[in-house]
Enzyme design. Structure first.
Site, PDB file in Angstrom:
ATOM      1  N   ASP A  57     -19.631  12.750 -27.786  1.00  0.00           N
ATOM      2  CA  ASP A  57     -18.808  13.421 -26.777  1.00  0.00           C
ATOM      3  C   ASP A  57     -18.929  12.729 -25.429  1.00  0.00           C
ATOM      4  O   ASP A  57     -19.885  11.997 -25.176  1.00  0.00           O
ATOM      5  CB  ASP A  57     -19.267  14.878 -26.625  1.00  0.00           C
ATOM      6  CG  ASP A  57     -18.718  15.761 -27.723  1.00  0.00           C
ATOM      7  OD1 ASP A  57     -17.856  15.297 -28.475  1.00  0.00           O
ATOM      8  OD2 ASP A  57     -19.174  16.910 -27.817  1.00  0.00           O
ATOM      9  N   LYS A  90     -13.118  14.432 -24.730  1.00  0.00           N
ATOM     10  CA  LYS A  90     -11.881  14.547 -23.951  1.00  0.00           C
ATOM     11  C   LYS A  90     -12.060  13.766 -22.659  1.00  0.00           C
ATOM     12  O   LYS A  90     -13.021  13.991 -21.917  1.00  0.00           O
ATOM     13  CB  LYS A  90     -11.676  16.024 -23.646  1.00  0.00           C
ATOM     14  CG  LYS A  90     -10.468  16.332 -22.833  1.00  0.00           C
ATOM     15  CD  LYS A  90     -10.404  17.832 -22.627  1.00  0.00           C
ATOM     16  CE  LYS A  90      -9.577  18.161 -21.422  1.00  0.00           C
ATOM     17  NZ  LYS A  90      -9.711  19.563 -21.050  1.00  0.00           N
ATOM     18  N   MET A 119     -19.084  25.872 -17.544  1.00  0.00           N
ATOM     19  CA  MET A 119     -17.638  25.624 -17.458  1.00  0.00           C
ATOM     20  C   MET A 119     -16.981  26.574 -16.464  1.00  0.00           C
ATOM     21  O   MET A 119     -15.874  27.071 -16.714  1.00  0.00           O
ATOM     22  CB  MET A 119     -16.984  25.776 -18.849  1.00  0.00           C
ATOM     23  CG  MET A 119     -17.476  24.752 -19.843  1.00  0.00           C
ATOM     24  SD  MET A 119     -16.967  25.108 -21.542  1.00  0.00           S
ATOM     25  CE  MET A 119     -18.244  26.249 -22.062  1.00  0.00           C
TER      26      MET A 119
END
Ligand code: SAM
Length: 267
Positions: free
Chosen positions: A37, A59, A173
Site C-alpha cells: 500500500d 491509491k 482518517m
C-alpha cells in the site's frame, strides 16, 4: 510444478522501519512477491530484496484506487502460482486496513495465509510524542474511530458513547471531518477544552504535530496544512504532554526539578 503458495498479511507499522516486528522483517526478506500500500514507508520498502517482485496497489493522490476485488484476486492468483506473497499494509493489517476482507477471500479460494500484526498508527504516534493512550485516573479506555465517510453523507457514529471523557479517542482518517467530529462531541457532553493533538506522518522524519483542544484542533490542523496521513488523539492523556516531554537543554535553562510532575496514584 510448484504447489500453492502462501500469503502473509503483514503490518508495516506507522512508518519508522525500526518499528517493524522481527517476524515482519523475516517475511519481507524471504518474500518472492510484495503487494504493498501507499502508506508503507520508503525506508521499509528499501528492506525488500532487489530480486523480489513488487506490486504497488495503493491509491495515489488524484488517481483512482485499485478496486479491493482486484487486489484480492491478485493475492489469490500469485499464491496459486506457488509464490511466497507478502501483503504489506501500513500500521496493523486488521485495524482500518481491510486485511480481514483479503483474508476472507483467501479462505474462499483455499489459499493458506497468516497475519503478522503491526504497530498501529495510534500506538506509534502516541509513543512518538511520549504520550500514553491510557493512564490511571485519566483514561480507563481507548477507542479507535474512523472519521471517513462517503461524500455528502454525515458521519453516523454513536456520539453519546464517544463523548465519554474517561476514554481516549483516536480518530483515523479524520482530516476532512474533524470540525464536524469536534462539534458533535461537544454537543454530546465532551468538555470543549479537552486536550487534543493532530499528528501527521507520525514516527517518520517528516512527523508534524499540533497541540490544541477539542474545539481548536480542527482549525489548527487546517492552518498548519498538515498532510495525510494524519490522526487525532483526544483526551486528558494528551494533557500529560508537559509532564512527559523531555526538556530541551539547547540554550535553555530548563532543569529537571522545574518540570511539572505526574501525580503518582498508588494502589
Ligand atoms: C486506512 S487507515 C490505515 C490504518 C492502519 N492500518 C493502522 O493500523 O494504523 C489510514 C489512516 O491511518 C492513520 N495513519 C496511518 N499512518 C499514520 C502516521 N504515520 N501518522 C499519522 N496517521 C497515520 C491516518 O489517520 C490515515 O488516514
Amino acid at each position: 510444478m510448484r504447489g500453492i503458495g502462501k500469503v502473509s498479511l503483514i503490518g508495516a507499522g506507522p512508518g519508522d522501519p525500526d518499528l517493524l516486528t522481527v517476524k515482519a522483517l523475516k517475511r519481507i526478506q524471504d518474500a518472492e512477491v510484495v503487494v504493498y500500500d501507499r502508506l508503507v514507508s520508503q525506508e521499509i520498502m528499501d528492506l525488500v530484496p532487489p530480486k523480489t517482485a513488487l506490486y504497488p496497489v495503493g491509491k495515489k493522490p488524484k488517481s483512482h484506487p485499485i478496486p479491493q476485488e482486484e487486489i484480492n484476486q491478485l493475492l489469490v492468483d500469485l499464491a496459486k502460482e506457488g509464490k511466497r506473497v507478502v501483503r504489506l499494509k501500513g500500521g496493523d493489517p486488521f485495524i482500518f486496513g481491510r486485511g480481514s476482507e483479503e483474508a476472507a477471500e483467501l479462505v474462499i479460494a483455499g489459499v493458506d495465509y497468516e497475519v503478522v500484526p503491526g504497530i498501529t498508527a495510534a500506538q506509534g504516534c502516541a509513543s512518538s510524542l511520549n504520550l500514553p493512550l491510557t493512564h490511571r485516573g485519566l483514561a480507563t479506555g481507548l477507542r479507535y474511530v474512523t472519521g471517513h465517510c462517503q461524500k455528502d453523507v454525515p458521519l453516523d457514529l454513536d456520539w453519546a458513547s464517544l463523548a465519554d471523557p474517561n476514554t481516549t479517542l483516536v480518530i483515523y482518517m479524520g482530516l476532512a471531518a474533524i470540525a464536524e467530529i469536534s462539534t458533535k462531541l461537544v454537543e454530546h457532553g465532551m468538555p470543549a477544552d479537552m486536550p487534543a493533538v493532530a499528528i501527521s506522518k507520525g514516527t517518520t522524519s517528516e512527523e508534524q504535530k499540533v497541540f490544541g483542544t477539542l474545539t481548536t484542533i480542527g482549525e489548527q490542523a487546517k492552518a498548519a496544512k498538515l498532510p495525510a496521513p494524519t490522526l487525532f488523539m483526544i483526551g486528558d492523556v494528551v494533557g500529560l504532554k508537559d509532564s512527559l516531554e523531555l526538556p530541551s537543554f539547547s540554550g535553555s535553562e530548563a532543569k529537571w526539578g522545574d518540570r511539572p510532575h505526574l501525580e503518582v496514584i498508588n494502589g
